[in-house]
Scaffold this active site. Structure first.
Site, PDB file in Angstrom:
ATOM      1  N   ASP A  71       0.869  -1.176   0.000  1.00 14.46           N
ATOM      2  CA  ASP A  71       0.000   0.000   0.000  1.00 14.46           C
ATOM      3  C   ASP A  71       0.909   1.230   0.000  1.00 14.46           C
ATOM      4  O   ASP A  71       1.664   1.439   0.944  1.00 14.46           O
ATOM      5  CB  ASP A  71      -0.875  -0.033   1.257  1.00 14.46           C
ATOM      6  CG  ASP A  71      -1.728   1.208   1.378  1.00 14.46           C
ATOM      7  OD1 ASP A  71      -2.393   1.548   0.393  1.00 14.46           O
ATOM      8  OD2 ASP A  71      -1.706   1.842   2.435  1.00 14.46           O
ATOM      9  N   THR A  84      -2.994   5.030  -3.925  1.00 10.00           N
ATOM     10  CA  THR A  84      -1.911   5.791  -3.303  1.00 10.00           C
ATOM     11  C   THR A  84      -0.576   5.518  -4.004  1.00 10.00           C
ATOM     12  O   THR A  84       0.295   6.372  -4.017  1.00 10.00           O
ATOM     13  CB  THR A  84      -1.777   5.407  -1.826  1.00 10.00           C
ATOM     14  OG1 THR A  84      -1.792   3.992  -1.726  1.00 10.00           O
ATOM     15  CG2 THR A  84      -2.918   5.956  -1.034  1.00 10.00           C
ATOM     16  N   THR A  85      -0.423   4.324  -4.585  1.00  7.66           N
ATOM     17  CA  THR A  85       0.827   4.028  -5.294  1.00  7.66           C
ATOM     18  C   THR A  85       0.827   4.732  -6.639  1.00  7.66           C
ATOM     19  O   THR A  85       1.806   5.370  -7.029  1.00  7.66           O
ATOM     20  CB  THR A  85       0.968   2.501  -5.520  1.00  7.66           C
ATOM     21  OG1 THR A  85       0.611   1.841  -4.313  1.00  7.66           O
ATOM     22  CG2 THR A  85       2.366   2.133  -5.901  1.00  7.66           C
ATOM     23  N   ASP A 101      -8.915  -0.082   2.133  1.00  6.58           N
ATOM     24  CA  ASP A 101      -8.983   0.407   0.750  1.00  6.58           C
ATOM     25  C   ASP A 101     -10.308   0.023   0.112  1.00  6.58           C
ATOM     26  O   ASP A 101     -10.942   0.831  -0.569  1.00  6.58           O
ATOM     27  CB  ASP A 101      -7.830  -0.190  -0.079  1.00  6.58           C
ATOM     28  CG  ASP A 101      -6.527   0.559   0.174  1.00  6.58           C
ATOM     29  OD1 ASP A 101      -6.500   1.344   1.129  1.00  6.58           O
ATOM     30  OD2 ASP A 101      -5.557   0.356  -0.569  1.00  6.58           O
TER      31      ASP A 101
END
Length: 535
Positions: free
Chosen positions: A69, A102-103, A400
């Protein structure tokens, strides 16, 4: 540090202790900043997509975290460089706002910085590059709006939500049972969602985990799970139609606030003191019995004597329950938290259809399940797994998935995943670049190139030939005018993401592009870095 000289050649000091500071200015500063941003993006690039690698981070006190994550990786990495900290903030804001992607947002920012570096070397002014990026990001966001699809779902038809959550979970460790976890996440969100107001309060969903069992044993409980057991081993382990008194006052005789001491010099006085204490306990237990409570949940502890009395009076009790859990229990059972015994009334009791104690495996671990509550708007996702790291990572994955389901309830537009949306935006931005005269055109084309970095990273991580795969998919999109063609990461045999059921939320994608562009603009505008030099 550049010194300033007066007319006679004597140096004079502008900045305090200037000989101890280092200074980077102009193009050097921008290049140093860009390389710091690119370094962070390079770390996260390999953990993008369903075949992405995980990172193992060990904290100074020896805690090990294994995750892919993006936000967690950057939080745990102890970053020193200021620009790298900006990248950490970037992924954190994506995490707070959207919860997923988020990546991708950091990889996107890294690609933009890479393109900006090439343009700076050609001598284009950073402000013009930033303006070009801004224009291009607006084009891309509008284009996403055009290629998005509305998703119809109701509280009965939750399949579309489950499909989107499965896309999110497929890039995590837990992808082998993503179907069941996605269903759990969606059911939890639908249970607490207010579908008229399109609002979801994620605080009502408690995610709890216990080591042991296997991932498939993860369950959704329409109620609350408390990591406590009954205060006395002989109390009943199962109570039906429980009426719960939720107390924040201890089962103890009152203590004076001032310093005091009691002189006892005869046996009689000791007896009276003891009887007085017993009377206190009796009154307390009696008050709970009088209002009709069949279970007491207390924030504080009990004396052994109180425990013994509760046991004798057939009033099961749970002690040392934390404040947050008390609030959740109060919300779920519709009870009120009572601070003093004098204020207990039958209206303040919470109601639950079933309270049971469940023990796990051969260990003495027991937990309390409060189910079939009056107000089912509080639910618990209870995760099982082989080790602590697995449970922590599953919690992050579930978070998530919950965020994705919440975003879909707020705004039910989706775009197709697998890099298809980025490729489609890239084509649109490339086409729009011709309409802009002047230097911005270079920046807009560079933006289109950097949009390709996400599908490229996906292909790379899946072990495919990145450039061949990307150009094949791109030409297919242009030929068929089909914005659903993406990278076939799982080797299903089709590039059409509609058939593979790979979806992403529209607001998540738009947020990614906007946030990445904002950060890159900010980095490009820095042209002077003054920092204390290292000794």
């Amino acid at each position: 540090m550049a010194l300033a000289f007066d007319d006679y050649g004597r140096p004079f000091i502008i900045i305090r202790e200037q000989e101890q500071k280092t200074r980077l200015r102009g193009l050097d500063a921008q290049k140093a900043n860009i390389s710091a941003g690119k370094a962070i993006a390079r770390i996260l690039r390999t953990s993008l997509g369903p075949k992405g690698m995980d990172k193992m981070l060990s904290s100074p006190d020896g805690d090990v975290t294994i995750t892919n994550d993006g936000a967690t990786i950057l939080e745990q990495m102890d970053v020193d460089n200021q620009i790298a900290k900006l990248m950490v903030e970037l992924s954190r804001s994506q995490d707070y706002e959207i919860g997923d992607g988020t990546t991708g947002v950091v990889v996107m920012a890294g690609a933009l910085l890479e393109q900006a570096e090439k343009l700076l070397e050609r001598g284009i002014h950073p402000i013009r590059i930033a303006e070009g990026f801004e224009t291009a990001s607006r084009i891309a966001v509008d284009h996403l709006e055009r290629i998005s699809h509305k998703f119809e779902f109701g509280s009965t038809n939750i399949e579309p939500l489950v499909q989107t959550c499965m896309t999110t979970l497929s890039s995590k460790i837990v992808n082998r049972c993503k179907r069941s976890l996605a269903e759990i996440a969606v059911k939890a969100v639908v249970a607490v969602a207010d579908l008229e107001r399109k609002d979801v309060n994620l605080d009502l969903i408690k995610v709890d985990g216990k080591v042991g069992g296997k991932l498939e044993d993860t369950e959704l409980i329409h109620g609350i799970v408390v990591d406590k057991d009954m205060s006395h081993p002989q109390m009943p382990k199962r109570i039906e139609n429980a009426k719960i008194a939720i107390l924040t006052c201890p089962f103890e005789p009152p203590k004076p606030k001032t310093k005091h001491k009691v002189d006892i010099d005869t046996v009689e006085k000791f007896q009276t003191l003891r009887q007085q204490e017993q009377k206190y306990f009796d009154d307390m237990v009696q008050k709970c019995k009088d209002v009709g409570a069949t279970l007491v949940i207390c924030q504080w502890g009990f004396d052994d004597e109180a425990n013994h009395l509760l046991m004798h009076r057939n009033l099961p009790a749970v002690r040392w329950v934390g404040g947050v859990e008390l609030e959740l229990i109060a919300i779920a059972t519709g009870g009120r938290i009572v601070p003093r015994f004098q204020e207990l009334t039958p209206e303040k009791l919470g109601k639950a259809g079933l309270v049971r104690e469940k023990s796990f495996g051969t260990t003495k671990d027991r937990m309390l399940y409060i189910e079939q509550c009056a107000n089912s708007r509080a639910v618990t996702i209870f995760i099982r797994g082989g080790n602590k790291m697995m449970i922590e990572e599953t919690k992050r994955s579930i978070h998530d998935a919950l965020c994705v389901a919440r975003n879909l309830i707020r705004n039910n537009s989706i775009v197709y995943g697998g890099g298809s949306a980025e490729i489609s935006c890239s084509i649109a931005v490339e086409a729009a670049a011709d309409r802009y005269p002047g230097v911005e055109q270079y920046a807009i084309r560079a933006f289109a190139d950097s949009l390709d970095s996400i599908p490229m990273a996906l292909a790379e991580n899946s072990g495919l030939q990145p450039i061949e795969t990307l150009s094949a998919v791109k030409s297919q999109q242009i030929k068929e005018n089909n914005p659903c063609c993406g990278i076939d990461c799982n080797d299903v045999g089709t590039n059409d993401m509609r058939e593979q059921d790979v979806f992403e939320t529209l607001i998540g994608k738009q947020q990614q592009i906007l946030l990445a562009t904002q950060v890159v603009k900010m980095i490009l505008k820095i042209d002077d870095v003054i920092s204390p030099s290292e000794f």
